[in-house]
Enzyme design. Structure first.
Site, short mmCIF file in Angstrom:
data_model
loop_
_atom_site.label_atom_id
_atom_site.label_comp_id
_atom_site.label_asym_id
_atom_site.label_seq_id
_atom_site.Cartn_x
_atom_site.Cartn_y
_atom_site.Cartn_z
N ARG A 181 3.03 -1.68 -6.07
CA ARG A 181 2.91 -0.45 -6.97
C ARG A 181 4.14 0.56 -6.57
O ARG A 181 4.65 0.85 -7.88
CB ARG A 181 1.59 0.30 -6.33
CG ARG A 181 1.48 1.87 -6.82
CD ARG A 181 0.52 2.53 -5.97
NE ARG A 181 -0.59 1.80 -5.55
CZ ARG A 181 -1.80 1.67 -6.13
NH1 ARG A 181 -1.97 2.55 -7.05
NH2 ARG A 181 -2.82 0.85 -5.82
N GLY B 293 0.98 -1.24 -0.06
CA GLY B 293 -0.09 0.05 0.02
C GLY B 293 0.82 1.28 -0.13
O GLY B 293 0.16 2.33 0.29
N PRO C 225 5.12 -4.78 -0.85
CA PRO C 225 4.88 -3.51 -1.67
C PRO C 225 4.90 -3.99 -3.34
O PRO C 225 5.38 -5.00 -3.55
CB PRO C 225 6.08 -2.42 -1.54
CG PRO C 225 7.25 -3.50 -1.12
CD PRO C 225 6.36 -4.88 -0.37
N TYR D 173 -0.83 -2.00 -12.17
CA TYR D 173 -2.47 -2.00 -12.12
C TYR D 173 -2.55 -1.48 -13.52
O TYR D 173 -3.84 -1.16 -13.83
CB TYR D 173 -3.19 -1.48 -11.31
CG TYR D 173 -2.54 -2.09 -9.71
CD1 TYR D 173 -2.85 -3.39 -9.36
CD2 TYR D 173 -1.94 -1.18 -8.83
CE1 TYR D 173 -2.56 -4.08 -8.21
CE2 TYR D 173 -1.44 -1.68 -7.62
CZ TYR D 173 -1.80 -3.24 -7.30
OH TYR D 173 -1.55 -3.77 -6.21
N ARG E 96 -8.10 2.11 -14.34
CA ARG E 96 -8.05 2.93 -13.00
C ARG E 96 -8.54 4.12 -13.06
O ARG E 96 -9.42 4.64 -12.02
CB ARG E 96 -6.50 2.99 -12.46
CG ARG E 96 -5.80 1.75 -12.11
CD ARG E 96 -4.66 1.72 -11.57
NE ARG E 96 -4.58 2.22 -10.16
CZ ARG E 96 -4.31 3.35 -9.64
NH1 ARG E 96 -4.17 4.29 -10.66
NH2 ARG E 96 -4.65 3.63 -8.47
N TYR F 15 -11.47 4.02 -10.31
CA TYR F 15 -11.27 4.53 -9.04
C TYR F 15 -11.07 6.17 -9.22
O TYR F 15 -10.93 6.84 -8.30
CB TYR F 15 -9.92 4.31 -8.50
CG TYR F 15 -9.47 2.79 -8.32
CD1 TYR F 15 -10.30 1.95 -7.69
CD2 TYR F 15 -8.47 2.45 -8.70
CE1 TYR F 15 -10.00 0.38 -7.77
CE2 TYR F 15 -7.72 1.26 -8.61
CZ TYR F 15 -8.56 0.40 -8.13
OH TYR F 15 -8.06 -1.21 -7.77
N CYS G 22 -15.98 2.45 -26.71
CA CYS G 22 -17.03 2.83 -26.76
C CYS G 22 -17.85 3.21 -25.53
O CYS G 22 -18.64 2.53 -25.04
CB CYS G 22 -18.27 2.02 -27.53
SG CYS G 22 -17.56 1.83 -29.12
C1 LIG Z 1 -2.73 -8.59 0.47
C2 LIG Z 1 -2.15 -7.37 -0.39
N1 LIG Z 1 -0.64 -7.30 -0.33
C3 LIG Z 1 0.00 -6.14 -1.29
C4 LIG Z 1 -1.08 -5.22 -1.97
C5 LIG Z 1 -0.04 -4.37 -2.77
O1 LIG Z 1 -0.61 -3.31 -2.84
P1 LIG Z 1 0.42 -1.94 -3.42
O2 LIG Z 1 0.50 -2.52 -4.87
O3 LIG Z 1 -0.58 -0.86 -3.16
O4 LIG Z 1 1.37 -1.82 -2.43
C6 LIG Z 1 -2.34 -5.67 -1.99
C7 LIG Z 1 -3.07 -4.90 -3.08
O5 LIG Z 1 -4.23 -4.69 -3.02
C8 LIG Z 1 -2.75 -6.48 -1.19
O6 LIG Z 1 -4.19 -6.92 -1.39
#
Ligand SMILES: Cc1ncc(COP(=O)(O)O)c(C=O)c1O
Length: 447
Positions: free
Chosen positions: A303, A258, A301, A405, A344, A348, A375
């Site tokens: 993203r 996250g 991690p 993503y 995305r 979102y 479309c």
């Molecule tokens: C269990 C878990 N770990 C890690 C991640 C990776 O999140 P991020 O890409 O935001 O670091 C996610 C994303 O949904 C997740 O569900």
């Protein structure tokens, strides 16, 4: 280097032409076509290293071990799984498909984790066959299913995913630790034991399972670290309660992923050194407060490793000025991809940044919206960006920070073949995932 939100290997020459890892965008477009996802290998590897080193250093200072798992859901290919493993990361998978990619890359089962709120029997069986290092169980029913698939002679190593009620991240759909959603077992009890405690006790009651620890993922694109600290305290408290109740002090705690990145100029990504230090000192304080020795930690991690390393290269087609409600003009710039290669913004409301990258322009800028070719009027790639007033068909346009993503959530909407993923390093390009063709799509159609 242009700077955030672009990868470190992105630079713009005096003629205005942008290069990635030493390859200019005209060469990329001529060789690989557009749209194309372009991945800066050196940037990706260096982010993987930075996260690993930052966490190893900060956690060593508090006397705890830590493992960094790359969250493959952000983007996984055989090469990327290899790169992150070479950089000392393990690989976190969410499905049998992701598990297959990690295994194909040669990542040892012991260095792979399997997630998922609804794992199939065959996914569980494949994970056990591969000897994965951990299966993260998500419900009471699943605990039984994993136990039934394993044996007391070869117990399955599991972590129990819990929800702490901490709500963090940019959008409700990417915030996963509040109560009203599908993931994990809540640490809050209505009466009697909380679902999380029930899950932990159930794992301990089954000889076919080894309880490694507790897992918590609170959301994505988190820019305020306090959420991690509150969640970690809640998990360490639950761990202490389980120890008091059963005498079992689980050895591991996973704090999920996250870590937020910059999508727009001026946005500031979480700094790995800063966040690692903050989390380390807060878990150390929490463990002292609850009176237990520190567990081994892990983080996941996704993203933050791959997002900033990627960009999407498009060719501009139709350019259309449209008068909007306040009477001003918005220039709609259509590109040759769209919501099928980046869902995305539609899913979102995610914001991105784009630039014209194939030439210099001295024209003053106009308010533009970059849209795709699908479309749907919601087929927006970049909601609002200023582009040179002479933006025109044939221009190359790049969208920054699409490494996470983008390809992993891509679809074939409108029967648009998915773009290739092209890695760039030291002036060379390499196709990691080839472009889909209409033949690929038609091959699935049985008539
Ligand atoms: C269990 C878990 N770990 C890690 C991640 C990776 O999140 P991020 O890409 O935001 O670091 C996610 C994303 O949904 C997740 O569900």
């Amino acid at each position: 280097m242009i700077g955030e939100p672009w990868s470190t290997g992105v630079s713009r020459g005096s003629d205005g032409v942008v290069s990635v890892g030493g390859v200019d965008v005209h060469t990329l477009a001529a060789t690989h076509g557009t749209p194309a996802y372009v991945l800066d290998e050196a940037d990706l590897r260096s982010r993987a290293r930075s996260y690993r080193r930052a966490f190893e250093t900060a956690f060593a200072e508090i006397g705890a071990g830590v493992d960094v798992y790359y969250a493959g859901k952000a983007f996984l290919s055989v090469a990327v799984a290899r790169w992150v493993h070479e950089e000392g990361l393990r690989v976190d998978t969410a499905t049998g498909g992701e598990l297959a990619v990690a295994l194909r890359a040669g990542v040892p089962g012991a260095d792979i984790g399997l997630h998922g709120n609804n794992k199939s029997d065959s996914e569980i069986a494949r994970a056990l066959d591969a000897g994965v290092g951990r299966i993260i169980v998500d419900s009471l029913v699943e605990i039984e299913r994993v136990a039934d698939a394993a044996s007391a002679e070869h117990p399955a190593p599991v972590m129990v995913r819990v929800t702490t009620g901490v709500h963090a991240g940019g959008h409700e759909y990417i915030s996963t630790a509040h109560e009203d959603q599908k993931f994990g077992l809540s640490i809050h009890a209505a009466n009697g034991d909380s679902p999380a405690m029930q899950g932990l006790l159930k794992v301990l009651s089954r000889p076919e399972l080894t309880l490694l620890g507790i897992h918590s993922h609170i959301g994505s694109q988190i820019l305020d670290p306090s959420g991690f600290e509150v969640a970690a305290r809640a998990v360490l408290t639950l761990r202490a309660q389980l120890a008091e109740r059963t005498g079992v002090l689980v050895e591991e705690v996973d704090l999920g992923g996250g870590y937020g990145i910059a999508y727009l100029p001026g946005e500031v990504a979480l700094d790995p050194d800063r966040i690692a230090k903050d989390i380390a000192s807060s878990v150390s304080a929490s463990a002292q407060d609850v009176g237990t020795p520190l567990p081994r930690f892990s983080i996941e991690p996704g993203r933050a490793i791959v997002g900033p390393a990627g960009l999407t290269l498009y060719t501009v087609g139709t350019v259309k000025p449209v008068r909007i409600d306040d009477g001003s003009i918005r220039t709609y710039v259509s590109v040759d991809g769209g919501m099928s290669d980046n869902i995305r913004p539609a899913l979102y409301g995610a914001q991105y940044h784009a630039e014209i990258v194939g030439r210099r322009s001295d024209e003053s800028t106009v308010l533009a919206r970059v849209v795709g070719k699908h479309c749907e009027s919601g087929d927006i790639v970049v909601h609002e960006v200023r582009l040179p007033g002479d933006v025109r068909a044939g221009d190359l346009l790049a969208v920054a920070a699409t490494g996470a993503y983008g390809r992993s959530m891509a679809s074939n909407y409108n029967h648009v073949p998915r773009p290739p993923v092209v890695a760039v390093a030291d002036g060379q390009t390499r196709v990691l995932v080839r472009r889909e063709t209409e033949d690929d799509l038609l091959a699935l159609d049985q008539g």
